[in-house]
Design a protein around this motif. Structure first.
Motif, PDB file in Angstrom:
ATOM      1  N   ASP A 168       8.529  22.372   8.184  1.00 46.01           N
ATOM      2  CA  ASP A 168       9.143  23.684   8.041  1.00 46.01           C
ATOM      3  C   ASP A 168      10.532  23.645   8.666  1.00 46.01           C
ATOM      4  O   ASP A 168      10.701  23.880   9.855  1.00 46.01           O
ATOM      5  N   GLY A 169      11.545  23.331   7.837  1.00 45.94           N
ATOM      6  CA  GLY A 169      12.913  23.281   8.328  1.00 45.94           C
ATOM      7  C   GLY A 169      13.352  21.929   8.843  1.00 45.94           C
ATOM      8  O   GLY A 169      14.491  21.781   9.297  1.00 45.94           O
ATOM      9  N   GLU A 170      12.480  20.902   8.793  1.00 47.23           N
ATOM     10  CA  GLU A 170      12.841  19.585   9.283  1.00 47.23           C
ATOM     11  C   GLU A 170      12.254  18.511   8.375  1.00 47.23           C
ATOM     12  O   GLU A 170      11.309  18.758   7.621  1.00 47.23           O
ATOM     13  N   SER A 171      12.815  17.304   8.457  1.00 49.08           N
ATOM     14  CA  SER A 171      12.270  16.156   7.749  1.00 49.08           C
ATOM     15  C   SER A 171      12.604  14.911   8.544  1.00 49.08           C
ATOM     16  O   SER A 171      13.484  14.926   9.420  1.00 49.08           O
ATOM     17  N   ILE A 222       1.997  28.415  12.824  1.00 46.26           N
ATOM     18  CA  ILE A 222       1.541  27.083  12.441  1.00 46.26           C
ATOM     19  C   ILE A 222       2.698  26.274  11.874  1.00 46.26           C
ATOM     20  O   ILE A 222       3.533  26.786  11.110  1.00 46.26           O
ATOM     21  N   LEU A 223       2.747  25.003  12.239  1.00 44.47           N
ATOM     22  CA  LEU A 223       3.769  24.072  11.758  1.00 44.47           C
ATOM     23  C   LEU A 223       3.134  23.130  10.739  1.00 44.47           C
ATOM     24  O   LEU A 223       2.320  22.277  11.102  1.00 44.47           O
ATOM     25  N   PRO A 224       3.475  23.255   9.452  1.00 45.91           N
ATOM     26  CA  PRO A 224       2.890  22.381   8.429  1.00 45.91           C
ATOM     27  C   PRO A 224       3.679  21.086   8.276  1.00 45.91           C
ATOM     28  O   PRO A 224       4.866  21.008   8.629  1.00 45.91           O
ATOM     29  N   GLY A 251       0.816  -1.201   0.000  1.00 50.02           N
ATOM     30  CA  GLY A 251       0.000   0.000   0.000  1.00 50.02           C
ATOM     31  C   GLY A 251       0.851   1.253   0.000  1.00 50.02           C
ATOM     32  O   GLY A 251       2.041   1.213   0.343  1.00 50.02           O
ATOM     33  N   LEU A 252       0.249   2.368  -0.401  1.00 50.47           N
ATOM     34  CA  LEU A 252       0.915   3.667  -0.415  1.00 50.47           C
ATOM     35  C   LEU A 252       0.024   4.690   0.275  1.00 50.47           C
ATOM     36  O   LEU A 252      -1.211   4.563   0.246  1.00 50.47           O
ATOM     37  N   VAL A 253       0.620   5.696   0.885  1.00 54.29           N
ATOM     38  CA  VAL A 253      -0.144   6.763   1.521  1.00 54.29           C
ATOM     39  C   VAL A 253       0.473   8.111   1.172  1.00 54.29           C
ATOM     40  O   VAL A 253       1.659   8.212   0.836  1.00 54.29           O
ATOM     41  N   ALA A 254      -0.349   9.145   1.272  1.00 54.48           N
ATOM     42  CA  ALA A 254       0.113  10.533   1.183  1.00 54.48           C
ATOM     43  C   ALA A 254      -0.689  11.338   2.189  1.00 54.48           C
ATOM     44  O   ALA A 254      -1.892  11.111   2.348  1.00 54.48           O
ATOM     45  N   TRP A 255      -0.037  12.258   2.876  1.00 52.00           N
ATOM     46  CA  TRP A 255      -0.738  13.018   3.896  1.00 52.00           C
ATOM     47  C   TRP A 255      -0.298  14.470   3.899  1.00 52.00           C
ATOM     48  O   TRP A 255       0.753  14.833   3.384  1.00 52.00           O
ATOM     49  N   ALA A 256      -1.120  15.285   4.548  1.00 54.46           N
ATOM     50  CA  ALA A 256      -0.803  16.684   4.815  1.00 54.46           C
ATOM     51  C   ALA A 256      -1.455  17.057   6.132  1.00 54.46           C
ATOM     52  O   ALA A 256      -2.510  16.516   6.499  1.00 54.46           O
ATOM     53  N   GLY A 257      -0.830  17.965   6.851  1.00 52.21           N
ATOM     54  CA  GLY A 257      -1.379  18.369   8.130  1.00 52.21           C
ATOM     55  C   GLY A 257      -0.738  19.639   8.633  1.00 52.21           C
ATOM     56  O   GLY A 257       0.182  20.198   8.016  1.00 52.21           O
ATOM     57  N   ALA A 258      -1.207  20.098   9.783  1.00 49.43           N
ATOM     58  CA  ALA A 258      -0.668  21.307  10.402  1.00 49.43           C
ATOM     59  C   ALA A 258      -1.025  21.296  11.873  1.00 49.43           C
ATOM     60  O   ALA A 258      -2.023  20.699  12.291  1.00 49.43           O
ATOM     61  N   GLY A 259      -0.188  21.962  12.671  1.00 48.59           N
ATOM     62  CA  GLY A 259      -0.442  22.038  14.105  1.00 48.59           C
ATOM     63  C   GLY A 259       0.200  23.265  14.701  1.00 48.59           C
ATOM     64  O   GLY A 259       0.920  24.014  14.020  1.00 48.59           O
ATOM     65  N   ALA A 260      -0.027  23.464  16.001  1.00 45.11           N
ATOM     66  CA  ALA A 260       0.532  24.633  16.677  1.00 45.11           C
ATOM     67  C   ALA A 260       0.587  24.373  18.178  1.00 45.11           C
ATOM     68  O   ALA A 260      -0.178  23.569  18.716  1.00 45.11           O
ATOM     69  N   ILE A 261       1.520  25.047  18.848  1.00 43.63           N
ATOM     70  CA  ILE A 261       1.619  25.018  20.306  1.00 43.63           C
ATOM     71  C   ILE A 261       1.359  26.421  20.833  1.00 43.63           C
ATOM     72  O   ILE A 261       1.520  27.418  20.109  1.00 43.63           O
ATOM     73  N   ALA A 262       0.957  26.505  22.119  1.00 41.56           N
ATOM     74  CA  ALA A 262       0.690  27.812  22.725  1.00 41.56           C
ATOM     75  C   ALA A 262       0.679  27.670  24.238  1.00 41.56           C
ATOM     76  O   ALA A 262       0.366  26.598  24.769  1.00 41.56           O
ATOM     77  N   PRO A 263       0.976  28.776  24.968  1.00 44.01           N
ATOM     78  CA  PRO A 263       0.950  28.727  26.431  1.00 44.01           C
ATOM     79  C   PRO A 263      -0.456  28.814  27.016  1.00 44.01           C
ATOM     80  O   PRO A 263      -0.676  28.451  28.173  1.00 44.01           O
ATOM     81  N   SER A 264      -1.420  29.294  26.232  1.00 39.56           N
ATOM     82  CA  SER A 264      -2.809  29.370  26.681  1.00 39.56           C
ATOM     83  C   SER A 264      -3.714  29.258  25.462  1.00 39.56           C
ATOM     84  O   SER A 264      -3.276  29.416  24.318  1.00 39.56           O
TER      85      SER A 264
END
Length: 387
Positions: free
Chosen positions: A374-377, A348-350, A326-339
């Motif tokens: 963003d800047g990593e793999s 946002i981190l894609p 099988g094969l997959v492809a994905w996309a997503g995004a997230g974020a951190i915050a103090p409150s």
């Protein structure tokens, strides 16, 4: 340049892994490695895509290299076990036991055990996870801007012991009430005081968190380890208290919604997930919410982006042709915050990526993922789906 270098290393490493996957034939001069040789080898290791109910636990054994932002290059040996407690029931999904031992070039090594038991025609569930490890990590501080700064990078060695048993009772159709316990011990060693402005004092002593967990879950998935249809709606809360052996008093809440829909004429699946982890109280640094890792926001170091709260969403297309590949492809995004009112669109981190799947046991997949952020793999070697 860093992400380009990591991406090229990950891709090259992924190609080296694919040489050993079944279904491929590669020529080396006059010699050739055939599909039959690899398939025979995997079958000897138990990775035959079948389940033998006559065995107490039907195991497969898989050696596999990996590369991730957290551990760099490494080698893992995974034992994947399928079983059914009690008499065989073809209408109940298989229970699973996954045992992973690993070592990597940055000095990380460890043992992880993950068990999911489905009892009495799935009226009860017993989950159990334990991790014992020594991990080389990088600490960047707390909050998006500290985590974003490469100048804050501080190398640490973490000794950890983490155990999380959970028992669930079905209380209505597809609905479970669960009670569990979470014990997490971590000790940082070899902290490199690299001249940053970070407060590293909290890293200098060991930490213990001990808490009780309650879970409410509506789970209509046809298979927990690899759903083709259904959904999961889950709310989980953990209460950590000094009276329970914890160093401090704090709370953690996790919320998840995952949905799975078949598309087309075959077994292709569109899956998507929304997830959040929220902490309150006197939260130790190692229990703050983190982005990244092999499940949430693949591509980012799990130990890098940390704060009190984390939210993310991801969608994945799973191409499942006839057979075990099988094969997959994905996309997503997230974020951190103090409150909760401090999430910002410019923080946002894609993430996006592609992956390969190979069925080791019925509906239990070997997972190879190559993710870009963003800047990593990162390149990941795992068992079962990310969500």
């Amino acid at each position: 340049m860093k992400v380009f270098k990591n991406a090229m290393l990950s891709a090259a490493f992924g190609v080296s892994v694919l040489v050993f996957l079944p279904g491929n034939t590669f020529a080396f001069g006059e010699e050739e490695m055939s599909e039959g040789f690899v398939s025979d080898l995997l079958e000897r290791l138990g990775a035959d895509g079948e389940y033998d109910p006559d065995k107490t636990i039907d195991f497969s054994f898989l050696p596999g290299p990996f590369y991730s932002p957290d551990k760099e290059f490494g080698l893992a040996l995974v034992a994947v076990g399928a079983y059914q407690p009690g008499a065989y029931d073809p209408n109940t999904q298989l229970s699973s036991l996954v045992i992973t031992s690993l070592a990597s070039t940055n000095g990380s090594y460890g043992l992880e055990v993950s068990n999911k038991s489905f009892l009495n025609s799935d009226r009860q569930r017993l989950y159990f996870d334990v991790e014992i490890a020594n991990e080389a990590r990088d600490y960047y501080g707390i909050g998006y801007h500290q985590n974003r700064s490469g100048g804050n990078q501080t190398s640490i060695d973490i000794q950890l012991f983490h155990v999380t048993p959970m028992f669930m009772q079905r209380v209505a159709r597809d609905t479970y009430l669960g009670f569990g316990y979470d014990f997490n011990y971590q000790k940082a060693k070899g902290v490199e005081e690299s001249g940053t402005d970070l407060d590293l004092s909290e890293l200098m002593s060991s930490g213990t968190s001990s808490g009780l967990t309650m879970l409410l879950s509506h789970d209509s998935r046809d298979m927990v380890t690899n759903a083709h249809r259904g959904r999961l709606v889950q709310l989980e809360g953990s209460l950590y208290r000094k009276d329970l052996g914890s160093d401090s008093n704090f709370e953690v809440v996790r919320a998840e919604y995952s949905d799975y829909q078949r598309v087309g004429q075959g077994d292709d699946v569109v899956a998507w997930q929304a997830f959040g982890r929220f902490t309150m109280g006197d939260v130790p640094w190692y229990q703050l919410s983190t982005a990244g890792g092999s499940d949430h926001l693949r591509a980012y170091q799990q130990s890098r982006y940390r704060d009190k709260h984390f939210v993310m969403a991801q969608a994945e297309y799973r191409y499942n042709p006839a057979g075990r590949h099988g094969l997959v492809a994905w996309a997503g995004a997230g974020a951190i915050a103090p409150s909760l009112d401090e999430f910002h669109a410019d923080e946002i981190l894609p993430t996006a990526g592609v992956g390969y799947r190979f069925e080791v046991k019925p509906r239990m997949n070997l997972r190879l993922d190559l993710g870009f952020g963003d800047g990593e793999s990162g390149f990941y070697f795992n068992i079962n789906e990310a969500f």
